[in-house]
Design an enzyme around this catalytic site. Structure first.
Site, PDB file in Angstrom:
ATOM      1  N   ASP A  63      -3.939   7.106   4.466  1.00  0.00           N
ATOM      2  CA  ASP A  63      -3.356   5.789   4.731  1.00  0.00           C
ATOM      3  C   ASP A  63      -3.919   5.262   6.063  1.00  0.00           C
ATOM      4  O   ASP A  63      -4.373   6.050   6.891  1.00  0.00           O
ATOM      5  CB  ASP A  63      -1.829   5.956   4.833  1.00  0.00           C
ATOM      6  CG  ASP A  63      -1.112   4.623   4.804  1.00  0.00           C
ATOM      7  OD1 ASP A  63      -1.762   3.603   4.522  1.00  0.00           O
ATOM      8  OD2 ASP A  63       0.104   4.610   5.043  1.00  0.00           O
ATOM      9  N   GLU A  64      -3.840   3.959   6.287  1.00  0.00           N
ATOM     10  CA  GLU A  64      -4.281   3.321   7.542  1.00  0.00           C
ATOM     11  C   GLU A  64      -5.692   3.767   7.916  1.00  0.00           C
ATOM     12  O   GLU A  64      -5.976   4.127   9.066  1.00  0.00           O
ATOM     13  CB  GLU A  64      -3.312   3.660   8.699  1.00  0.00           C
ATOM     14  CG  GLU A  64      -1.858   3.385   8.421  1.00  0.00           C
ATOM     15  CD  GLU A  64      -1.450   1.933   8.645  1.00  0.00           C
ATOM     16  OE1 GLU A  64      -2.335   1.085   8.825  1.00  0.00           O
ATOM     17  OE2 GLU A  64      -0.244   1.659   8.595  1.00  0.00           O
ATOM     18  N   LYS A 105       0.819  -1.213   0.000  1.00  0.00           N
ATOM     19  CA  LYS A 105       0.000   0.000   0.000  1.00  0.00           C
ATOM     20  C   LYS A 105       0.853   1.263   0.000  1.00  0.00           C
ATOM     21  O   LYS A 105       0.470   2.263  -0.595  1.00  0.00           O
ATOM     22  CB  LYS A 105      -1.007   0.011   1.132  1.00  0.00           C
ATOM     23  CG  LYS A 105      -0.451   0.094   2.510  1.00  0.00           C
ATOM     24  CD  LYS A 105      -1.590   0.030   3.505  1.00  0.00           C
ATOM     25  CE  LYS A 105      -1.069  -0.250   4.888  1.00  0.00           C
ATOM     26  NZ  LYS A 105      -0.040   0.687   5.331  1.00  0.00           N
ATOM     27  N   THR A 106       2.019   1.184   0.622  1.00  0.00           N
ATOM     28  CA  THR A 106       2.899   2.352   0.599  1.00  0.00           C
ATOM     29  C   THR A 106       3.314   2.625  -0.842  1.00  0.00           C
ATOM     30  O   THR A 106       3.334   3.774  -1.296  1.00  0.00           O
ATOM     31  CB  THR A 106       4.145   2.078   1.478  1.00  0.00           C
ATOM     32  OG1 THR A 106       3.701   1.492   2.693  1.00  0.00           O
ATOM     33  CG2 THR A 106       4.926   3.327   1.755  1.00  0.00           C
ATOM     34  N   ARG A 123       4.023  -9.933   9.831  1.00  0.00           N
ATOM     35  CA  ARG A 123       5.270  -9.143   9.823  1.00  0.00           C
ATOM     36  C   ARG A 123       6.444 -10.000   9.355  1.00  0.00           C
ATOM     37  O   ARG A 123       7.500  -9.492   9.016  1.00  0.00           O
ATOM     38  CB  ARG A 123       5.640  -8.602  11.232  1.00  0.00           C
ATOM     39  CG  ARG A 123       4.614  -7.758  11.958  1.00  0.00           C
ATOM     40  CD  ARG A 123       4.184  -6.587  11.173  1.00  0.00           C
ATOM     41  NE  ARG A 123       2.959  -6.852  10.467  1.00  0.00           N
ATOM     42  CZ  ARG A 123       2.521  -6.147   9.433  1.00  0.00           C
ATOM     43  NH1 ARG A 123       3.197  -5.131   8.993  1.00  0.00           N
ATOM     44  NH2 ARG A 123       1.394  -6.452   8.822  1.00  0.00           N
ATOM     45  N   GLN A 126      -6.396  -5.146   9.963  1.00  0.00           N
ATOM     46  CA  GLN A 126      -5.277  -4.651  10.774  1.00  0.00           C
ATOM     47  C   GLN A 126      -5.674  -3.504  11.695  1.00  0.00           C
ATOM     48  O   GLN A 126      -4.835  -2.705  12.099  1.00  0.00           O
ATOM     49  CB  GLN A 126      -4.120  -4.216   9.873  1.00  0.00           C
ATOM     50  CG  GLN A 126      -3.479  -5.390   9.143  1.00  0.00           C
ATOM     51  CD  GLN A 126      -2.223  -4.949   8.415  1.00  0.00           C
ATOM     52  OE1 GLN A 126      -1.238  -4.562   9.015  1.00  0.00           O
ATOM     53  NE2 GLN A 126      -2.259  -5.007   7.093  1.00  0.00           N
TER      54      GLN A 126
END
Ligand SMILES: Nc1ncnc2c1ncn2[C@@H]1O[C@H](COP(=O)(O)OP(=O)(O)OP(=O)(O)O)[C@@H](O)[C@H]1O
Length: 777
Positions: free
Chosen positions: A355-356, A169-170, A734, A386
């Site tokens: 974002d997020e 996504k970044t 992760r 998340q």
């Protein structure tokens, strides 16, 4: 070898109690265990992948032969004893590597999880078909798959990008901004990119420097920042004096001082009330746009906190101060009150990317709605799986209902995971699939690896820590880098053993946690105070802690000290001479000197039990239970402390250990290592990060999921449990190459049961023996 000499006795790993392994391990580190043949001190190996054994440098075949002979002899003796016993059933002989057993005493092989269905390569046209700006990016090594590219090029109108963990996504957010600037010729002045942290904003700007066609002319005016930083600029612009930096309550201690001042007005004892938690609750109310008048407390704790909230707000506005939450509230009010200004910002925020998005809160959502009503060019990127910050006010329902709020919104799902290999992703998918409130999706990995994620089964928290340290040390000795390892835990205090074992090792570690050390926790301080006073009845600092546990006010400390001087007696004896207390309390205090003398003669574990049941700690904990702290129970702290205490024979050595560890912990926090180190962090802190090798501890019921979520479930709410499942999912995703999940058999001195998340994972995987390469690792 399986046998060795300890304290002049022959001990055998395969017949001694499992609970003794840790003590033997510690004794071997002190060179107290020796080879049965040559009497050289041996080391005990207590790792993850193979049963424990003793060994020493210069060990010969003869040493091994003698050890085997003695082990056989011991077995025979034990068998004979078993046959002789007719009336009493002696425990049966145990094999150290009997993997199929459910007995707590036996060694259990780690359980690798092989994914079902197996990995299949997807045909993807991302490399070959690229053209235009996508091709230019590709030439720079910035690959974008089809879904990512769709997200990049969908620039008009509302867009929801559901970006699974590790799905880039970044990359999408940065490429999208670059595409709009370079290819579509938008002005940077009409675009805003909101990130969750200042660090993420910095990283994005840094990444964008590599994008073809982007120059300083584009990047300098482009606003990339957190909600707070962007809104604060708006506030400064509107009223520079009111929002002057000097009025900002930056540090927690400033806010703590205010609520404590308010607490004194309703007789809240500074050392007894959880003011830090009250501040979290106040922040939660503020972010939910609930003023003090609108709060309806559910229990006594919330009632008191609501009072603190009211007074905090009064003091704050009288003194013209503001906190970080006020920056959001201030912006919300400003845009409501000034329609002209709102119209100007609607134009300025023409293209808003966030974002997020799964972690936004009510006030942020309201501001976003205000700003985007005209253009509707909003790009929300996030992953409902998340969302892990509901305790701070985040609300995953905003991402789940995005398309209801913006009915014309398009949706792109990024479900290709570029971070982890297939077996890790499959296991994580199997965990998260059980959540009810989520968009249905399944991540797909791009690669497969022979290193299967696996479960391992230490005896308890102590053994868990030892096994991880041993495993990481061996892997580093074989050439891996410390910075490639991370160990995650659900809560800071569940990592006590882990932190201690790493401190004792010489391995470089970086501790990413908030808050004080385990031994500085309120209940623990109280318990330790009893022990300190048992050894030193003049311990002034301990007395200050003790008075709280005895339901005496802090002011009595001075009175007790004065009595001790005038009556020439110890502080403990002075307690019995206090005046003006109710008879039941005087009776309790009168019995203390004798009890403290008895305490001094006890071993640490026994002493703690005695303090609980005979010296009033139980009553104190019960009262604390009424304070409404759902996340942290004082009684759990006591059980945790007992796990440490069990390892020590005397109060003095136990207290020396506590002092040593507390000092080391502080030193570590103040002087983190300069070079990349093993990262120890809470799962919350791990969000957004990736590591080649990940260990997750405490995957048992009550650990992960946390007890509070299980309590909530019993009361009929499954929301906390769903958030716990998301935490598990975040932790697992992760890991890039290897993932080890620990399922201890005991927790806080009681039998533990494997986490329901682990069971979900196992249901949909096949287990198979460890590969030879992994056995050696
Ligand atoms: N199309 C792609 N091809 C190859 N690698 C990619 C692609 N997209 C992203 N990546 C890589 O995948 C990794 C994960 O990407 P990124 O960190 O952006 O994921 P994320 O979606 O932000 O993850 P999370 O939400 O789990 O924190 C990075 O190492 C990134 O460089």
């Amino acid at each position: 070898m399986q046998v060795a000499y300890y304290q002049d006795k022959l001990i055998a790993l395969h017949t001694c109690e499992r609970s003794e392994w840790q003590q033997l391990y510690m004794a071997s580190k002190r060179d107290e265990i020796t080879c049965p043949h040559c009497h050289t001190p041996v080391r005990m190996e207590l790792g993850i992948t193979a049963p424990p054994l003793f060994s020493h440098t210069g060990q010969t075949e003869e040493c091994e032969n003698v050890a085997q002979l003695l082990a056989r002899k011991q077995d025979e003796q034990q068998r004979a004893a078993e046959q002789e016993s007719t009336t009493i059933q002696l425990p049966k002989r145990r094999s150290i590597s009997d993997s199929g057993s459910s007995s707590l005493s036996r060694w259990k092989e780690p359980e690798p999880l092989k994914a079902v269905p197996p990995f299949s390569v997807r045909s993807n046209d991302k490399d070959t078909m690229a053209s235009g700006y996508r091709h230019t990016l590709l030439e720079q090594g910035i690959l974008l798959d089809d879904q990512q590219w769709t997200a990049v090029t969908t620039t008009e109108g509302p867009l929801l990008v559901l970006a699974g963990a590790g799905s880039g996504k970044t990359r999408v957010l940065t490429a999208r901004a670059a595409y709009m600037l370079v290819e579509l010729g938008h002005s940077p002045k009409e675009m805003i990119l909101v990130t969750f942290t200042a660090k993420a904003a910095k990283e994005m700007k840094e990444r964008m420097k590599q994008y073809p066609g982007l120059t300083a002319k584009h990047l300098q005016p482009l606003v990339v920042g957190t909600f707070h930083s962007i809104f604060y600029k708006m506030l400064l612009h509107a009223d520079a004096e009111r929002w002057n930096q000097t009025n900002l309550l930056k540090a927690d201690w400033q806010k703590q001082a205010m609520v404590k001042e308010a607490g004194r007005e309703i007789n809240l004892e500074e050392k007894e009330f959880a003011f830090d938690q009250a501040l979290t609750q106040i922040s939660w109310w503020k972010n939910h746009l609930l003023s003090p008048e609108q709060v309806t407390p559910r229990d006594q704790w919330e009632e008191r906190t609501a009072y603190l909230y009211r007074r905090y707000e009064q003091m704050r506005s009288q003194r013209k101060w503001f906190d970080f939450d006020d920056m959001l509230l201030g912006t919300y009010e400003l845009l409501h009150e000034q329609p002209g200004l709102l119209a100007r910002y609607q134009e300025r925020f023409s293209y808003l990317s966030i974002d997020e998005f799964q972690d936004i809160n009510k006030v942020q959502m309201e501001i976003i709605s205000l700003l985007t009503t005209a253009t509707q060019h909003i790009c929300a990127v996030g992953d409902d799986d998340q969302s892990i910050y509901s305790f701070r006010g985040s609300d995953p329902s905003y991402i789940l209902t995005f398309q209801e709020r913006f009915p014309h919104a398009k949706r792109v799902v990024l479900d290709e995971n570029y971070r982890s290999h297939h077996h890790i992703i499959a296991a994580a998918n199997n965990v998260i699939a059980a959540n009810r409130k989520r968009f249905s999706k399944r991540l797909r990995a791009q690669s497969v690896d022979e290193h299967l994620p696996y479960l391992f089964f230490p005896y308890d928290e102590e053994e868990e820590a030892t096994m991880i340290v041993t495993d990481i040390r061996k892997r580093i000795e074989r050439g891996e880098k410390p910075g490639d390892f991370a160990v995650f835990f659900r809560t800071h205090h569940s990592a006590r053993a882990l932190i201690e074992r790493f401190i004792e090792s010489s391995l470089p570690i970086q501790l990413e946690v908030d808050g004080e050390s385990f031994y500085r926790r309120k209940t623990i301080r109280k318990l330790l105070a009893y022990l300190q006073l048992a050894l030193d009845p003049e311990h002034g600092e301990a007395l200050r802690e003790l008075v709280g546990a005895l339901f005496l006010k802090q002011e009595t400390v001075q009175e007790i000290k004065a009595i001790s001087i005038t009556a020439d007696c110890t502080l403990i004896e002075a307690l019995t001479k206090l005046k003006g207390l109710p008879p039941f309390q005087l009776k309790k205090l009168a019995s203390l000197p004798d009890k403290f003398s008895m305490l001094a003669a006890k071993q640490p574990l026994e002493a703690i039990t005695y303090i609980e049941s005979e010296m009033g700690l139980d009553d104190y904990l019960k009262k604390q239970g009424n304070e409404g702290n759902k996340m942290e129970r004082g009684s759990d702290d006591v059980r945790d402390l007992k796990v440490v205490a069990k390892q020590f024979q005397s109060l003095a050595s136990f207290l020396a250990h506590v002092e040593h560890m507390t000092a080391k912990y502080e030193a570590l926090r103040q002087h983190p290592p300069a070079s990349p180190a093993i990262q120890l962090m809470t799962v919350h802190r791990a969000k957004g990060l990736e590591f080649p090798h990940v260990y997750l501890i405490g995957a048992v019921e009550g650990g992960l999921p946390h007890d509070y979520a299980l309590d909530a479930l019993r009361e009929g709410s499954d929301q906390p449990l769903e958030e716990e499942r998301r935490l598990m999912y975040v932790a697992m995703t992760r890991a890039k190459q290897s993932l080890a999940i620990s399922v201890p058999m005991m927790r806080r001195g009681k039998q533990a049961f494997r986490s329901r998340f682990v069971r979900d994972m196992q249901r949909l995987a096949t287990t198979q023996p460890l590969a030879v390469s992994e056995r050696r690792s």
